[in-house]
Design a protein around this motif. Structure first.
Motif, PDB file in Angstrom:
ATOM      1  N   ILE A 118      -3.759   7.152  -1.360  1.00 29.20           N
ATOM      2  CA  ILE A 118      -4.683   8.173  -1.841  1.00 29.20           C
ATOM      3  C   ILE A 118      -5.902   7.539  -2.509  1.00 29.20           C
ATOM      4  O   ILE A 118      -7.039   7.994  -2.331  1.00 29.20           O
ATOM      5  N   ARG A 119      -5.692   6.469  -3.286  1.00 31.68           N
ATOM      6  CA  ARG A 119      -6.828   5.827  -3.953  1.00 31.68           C
ATOM      7  C   ARG A 119      -7.688   5.025  -2.971  1.00 31.68           C
ATOM      8  O   ARG A 119      -8.772   4.553  -3.332  1.00 31.68           O
ATOM      9  N   SER A 120      -7.221   4.880  -1.725  1.00 27.52           N
ATOM     10  CA  SER A 120      -7.887   4.008  -0.762  1.00 27.52           C
ATOM     11  C   SER A 120      -8.683   4.750   0.294  1.00 27.52           C
ATOM     12  O   SER A 120      -9.193   4.126   1.229  1.00 27.52           O
ATOM     13  N   ILE A 121      -8.808   6.056   0.179  1.00 23.13           N
ATOM     14  CA  ILE A 121      -9.497   6.830   1.210  1.00 23.13           C
ATOM     15  C   ILE A 121     -10.583   7.700   0.581  1.00 23.13           C
ATOM     16  O   ILE A 121     -10.631   7.872  -0.642  1.00 23.13           O
ATOM     17  N   GLY A 122     -11.433   8.241   1.423  1.00 21.48           N
ATOM     18  CA  GLY A 122     -12.453   9.166   0.954  1.00 21.48           C
ATOM     19  C   GLY A 122     -13.731   8.482   0.503  1.00 21.48           C
ATOM     20  O   GLY A 122     -13.846   7.248   0.514  1.00 21.48           O
ATOM     21  N   VAL A 123     -14.691   9.281   0.085  1.00 26.76           N
ATOM     22  CA  VAL A 123     -16.013   8.786  -0.300  1.00 26.76           C
ATOM     23  C   VAL A 123     -15.921   7.797  -1.449  1.00 26.76           C
ATOM     24  O   VAL A 123     -16.654   6.800  -1.500  1.00 26.76           O
ATOM     25  N   LEU A 124     -15.003   8.039  -2.391  1.00 32.15           N
ATOM     26  CA  LEU A 124     -14.844   7.159  -3.552  1.00 32.15           C
ATOM     27  C   LEU A 124     -13.657   6.208  -3.405  1.00 32.15           C
ATOM     28  O   LEU A 124     -13.249   5.560  -4.373  1.00 32.15           O
ATOM     29  N   GLY A 125     -13.091   6.118  -2.211  1.00 29.73           N
ATOM     30  CA  GLY A 125     -11.927   5.268  -1.997  1.00 29.73           C
ATOM     31  C   GLY A 125     -12.250   3.793  -2.186  1.00 29.73           C
ATOM     32  O   GLY A 125     -13.334   3.316  -1.847  1.00 29.73           O
ATOM     33  N   VAL A 126     -11.273   3.059  -2.752  1.00 31.15           N
ATOM     34  CA  VAL A 126     -11.397   1.605  -2.927  1.00 31.15           C
ATOM     35  C   VAL A 126     -10.138   0.963  -2.338  1.00 31.15           C
ATOM     36  O   VAL A 126      -9.117   0.826  -3.016  1.00 31.15           O
ATOM     37  N   PRO A 127     -10.179   0.568  -1.056  1.00 26.80           N
ATOM     38  CA  PRO A 127      -8.967   0.091  -0.392  1.00 26.80           C
ATOM     39  C   PRO A 127      -8.634  -1.372  -0.645  1.00 26.80           C
ATOM     40  O   PRO A 127      -7.668  -1.893  -0.084  1.00 26.80           O
ATOM     41  N   PHE A 128      -9.416  -2.066  -1.462  1.00 28.81           N
ATOM     42  CA  PHE A 128      -9.047  -3.433  -1.833  1.00 28.81           C
ATOM     43  C   PHE A 128      -7.864  -3.375  -2.805  1.00 28.81           C
ATOM     44  O   PHE A 128      -7.681  -2.401  -3.522  1.00 28.81           O
ATOM     45  N   GLY A 129      -7.065  -4.444  -2.819  1.00 26.93           N
ATOM     46  CA  GLY A 129      -5.913  -4.491  -3.703  1.00 26.93           C
ATOM     47  C   GLY A 129      -4.701  -3.751  -3.168  1.00 26.93           C
ATOM     48  O   GLY A 129      -3.759  -3.489  -3.920  1.00 26.93           O
ATOM     49  N   GLN A 130      -4.677  -3.437  -1.874  1.00 24.45           N
ATOM     50  CA  GLN A 130      -3.477  -2.834  -1.285  1.00 24.45           C
ATOM     51  C   GLN A 130      -2.413  -3.916  -1.146  1.00 24.45           C
ATOM     52  O   GLN A 130      -2.652  -4.972  -0.560  1.00 24.45           O
ATOM     53  N   LEU A 131      -1.244  -3.628  -1.673  1.00 23.78           N
ATOM     54  CA  LEU A 131      -0.190  -4.642  -1.748  1.00 23.78           C
ATOM     55  C   LEU A 131       0.183  -5.186  -0.372  1.00 23.78           C
ATOM     56  O   LEU A 131       0.480  -6.370  -0.218  1.00 23.78           O
ATOM     57  N   GLY A 132       0.148  -4.335   0.655  1.00 22.63           N
ATOM     58  CA  GLY A 132       0.566  -4.756   1.981  1.00 22.63           C
ATOM     59  C   GLY A 132      -0.272  -5.872   2.568  1.00 22.63           C
ATOM     60  O   GLY A 132       0.222  -6.647   3.402  1.00 22.63           O
ATOM     61  N   THR A 133      -1.538  -5.987   2.151  1.00 25.49           N
ATOM     62  CA  THR A 133      -2.382  -7.034   2.723  1.00 25.49           C
ATOM     63  C   THR A 133      -1.917  -8.428   2.328  1.00 25.49           C
ATOM     64  O   THR A 133      -2.227  -9.401   3.019  1.00 25.49           O
ATOM     65  N   THR A 134      -1.163  -8.546   1.248  1.00 25.13           N
ATOM     66  CA  THR A 134      -0.715  -9.867   0.797  1.00 25.13           C
ATOM     67  C   THR A 134       0.273 -10.493   1.770  1.00 25.13           C
ATOM     68  O   THR A 134       0.523 -11.695   1.710  1.00 25.13           O
ATOM     69  N   ALA A 135       0.835  -9.690   2.669  1.00 26.53           N
ATOM     70  CA  ALA A 135       1.834 -10.190   3.620  1.00 26.53           C
ATOM     71  C   ALA A 135       1.215 -10.718   4.898  1.00 26.53           C
ATOM     72  O   ALA A 135       1.923 -10.993   5.864  1.00 26.53           O
ATOM     73  N   ALA A 136      -0.122 -10.886   4.920  1.00 23.69           N
ATOM     74  CA  ALA A 136      -0.805 -11.303   6.151  1.00 23.69           C
ATOM     75  C   ALA A 136      -0.281 -12.613   6.705  1.00 23.69           C
ATOM     76  O   ALA A 136      -0.344 -12.852   7.917  1.00 23.69           O
ATOM     77  N   GLY A 137       0.242 -13.479   5.849  1.00 24.26           N
ATOM     78  CA  GLY A 137       0.756 -14.769   6.300  1.00 24.26           C
ATOM     79  C   GLY A 137       2.271 -14.864   6.254  1.00 24.26           C
ATOM     80  O   GLY A 137       2.823 -15.966   6.299  1.00 24.26           O
ATOM     81  N   THR A 138       2.957 -13.732   6.156  1.00 21.65           N
ATOM     82  CA  THR A 138       4.415 -13.724   6.062  1.00 21.65           C
ATOM     83  C   THR A 138       5.016 -12.977   7.250  1.00 21.65           C
ATOM     84  O   THR A 138       4.312 -12.256   7.967  1.00 21.65           O
ATOM     85  N   PRO A 139       6.324 -13.103   7.471  1.00 21.49           N
ATOM     86  CA  PRO A 139       6.949 -12.373   8.587  1.00 21.49           C
ATOM     87  C   PRO A 139       6.800 -10.863   8.492  1.00 21.49           C
ATOM     88  O   PRO A 139       6.825 -10.176   9.523  1.00 21.49           O
TER      89      PRO A 139
END
Length: 499
Positions: A131-152
């Protein structure tokens, strides 16, 4: 005793925040993410929803203040010391999402058996993060899932997106905390086995493992012109000359690239679309290079300005793409009409207008190019719409020079890895000062230029391999996660066990 409890809670909350922050670049310790989730869940072991909200909000405020500190690099030249206040104010707003997840966790504790509370809490955290990552005022940085980019766990993004990876990390962390709090490791073992089995099954069926050989040559141009120089009047011709020379160098490769991507607003000229001399010059460059060249600049009309990508092919200007998701309080200022009295409004507002929802999709070597400009690439819903509208290869044109050598460019590049996995498609990323490169559908960098390098990044791409996520999209995934939480809340549990 009450004072000692406050100190303990403060330590646990701070530990959660710091562990979360360490899981993101530049530290990049991905294993800290589930440990941070575990500490956060421990802080929600309280009967009071107000305290749970406070713990979640405070942890979020510390976490986002650290993770978003690169914002100050972007705006400190304009607003001075207020840049740091802006970071902390923004962090305070984003932290409301984690505070809300704390309230939902306490509600779950009141209504559910202890065995399913961590699952409900993981669903709550994931939904509020979205919810905090969408819309005109959304800030999608800091989403926990992105930290797994180098993991299984990254493979899960091909099926259930970045939010699904966040869910998996929270399930692991929350059930680990549950095991520590109740000295009952069985539930954690079951949760870990389920996540591991799901990840293994996803990897086995992952289309990206069987991608056809990439045979279409492409290039990204990283001219390395810093933000402090870029907008100076004398740099216009320097930027044109530098990027033209590097493009000709790229075009001499054998095989020569079919697509050459330049960064966002690389030609710092308002009204580029009205400059017939430059339009002809770039059309000629595309013709002599025998390639589609993507050039970032600024288009204007009678009323507005647009952050725009111009697509030149050997026949001339083929298409334009206008940025749709503007950076709030930088490229646009929501509510400016009633906030005009605030200081630095002029400096913070770039006076850009929003482009159309449905972009134009130029065809290159039989593939439709789906463009994204800078901030847009962090929005999973925008990338999904590009694919649903027919895009087959994602082109990200960005000016990360705004972030200097902070963690910002690294976080932004990591997000691009998740976009590639979610889409099951190649990504060509051109950044002014880095990180530029070519990403495969499995999220790995096939070629890459690091920060503060002047480089031509060459490589090969191919058709998309597809993914389940590219068909169902993020809204369906998050709706399903929210439904699980609501179903657990609504289920008529006979008793809530304490074990």
């Amino acid at each position: 005793m009450h004072s000692s409890n406050r100190v303990r809670d403060g330590i646990v909350v701070a530990a959660a925040a710091i562990l979360f922050a360490l899981s993101f670049p530049r530290a990049g310790a991905a294993w800290c993410a589930p440990l941070g989730a575990a500490a956060l869940f421990c802080s929600w072991e309280t009967p009071s929803w107000k305290r749970a909200f406070g713990h979640g909000w405070f942890a979020g405020w510390i976490f986002f203040s650290i993770t978003f500190w690169w914002w100050s690099t972007t705006i400190k030249d304009d607003v001075g010391i207020l840049a740091y206040a802006a970071v902390m104010a923004g962090a305070a707003l984003e932290a409301l999402a984690i505070g809300a997840a704390g309230i939902l966790t306490v509600l779950a504790r009141r209504r559910m058996p202890a065995a399913v509370v961590p699952l409900a809490a993981a669903c709550a955290f994931t939904a509020t993060e979205w919810i905090r990552s969408i819309g005109v005022l959304g800030v999608p940085f800091g989403q926990l899932g992105t930290t797994a980019a180098g993991t299984p766990l990254k493979v899960l993004a091909a099926y259930i997106g970045t939010s699904g990876v966040t869910l998996a990390l929270c399930v692991l962390g929350f059930y680990f905390a549950d095991a520590v709090l109740r000295a009952a490791p069985k539930r954690f073992v079951i949760a870990a086995v389920v996540v591991a089995a799901t990840t293994t099954a996803a990897w086995t069926a992952w289309p990206a493992r069987h991608a056809a050989p990439a045979v279409i040559p492409v290039a990204a141009i990283q001219g390395n012109i810093t933000q402090s120089l870029k907008w100076q009047p004398h740099m216009l011709e320097e930027a044109i000359s530098r990027y033209t020379t590097m493009t000709r160098e790229a075009a001499q490769a054998n095989p020569h690239p079919k697509l050459i991507v330049w960064p966002e607003t690389v030609i710092p000229l308002w009204g580029f679309n009205h400059n017939q001399r430059l339009l002809a010059r770039f059309s000629d460059l595309a013709r002599t290079s025998d390639a589609t060249i993507v050039v970032g600049s600024i288009a204007t009309d009678a009323k507005f300005s647009y952050n725009t990508l111009f697509f030149f092919n050997p026949g001339g200007l083929q298409a334009t793409y206008e940025k749709r998701q503007l950076v709030p309080f930088a490229e646009s200022f929501p509510g400016k009409s009633w906030l005009w009295w605030l200081p630095y409004i002029g400096e913070l507002n770039g006076h850009f207008a929003r482009g159309t929802i449905d972009g134009v999709y130029p065809t290159m070597a039989g593939l439709k190019v789906a463009p994204l400009i800078c901030w847009e690439s962090a929005f999973g819903d925008l990338a999904y719409k590009q694919l649903k509208n027919g895009g087959q290869v994602l082109v990200i044109s960005t000016d990360d020079a705004w972030f200097g050598t902070s963690s910002g460019p690294y976080q932004h590049a990591q997000i691009a890895q998740l976009r590639a996995i979610e889409a099951g498609a190649y990504v060509v990323r051109a950044a002014a000062t880095g990180i530029s490169g070519i990403l495969a559908p499995d999220g790995t960098w096939k070629s890459e230029a690091r920060l503060e390098q002047q480089a031509v990044v060459s490589g090969f791409i191919g058709p998309p391999v597809g993914s389940l996520f590219s068909r169902i999209g993020p809204d369906a995934v998050v709706a399903a996660i929210a439904f699980v939480y609501l179903a657990l809340i609504a289920f008529p549990w006979k008793r809530r066990d304490a074990a």
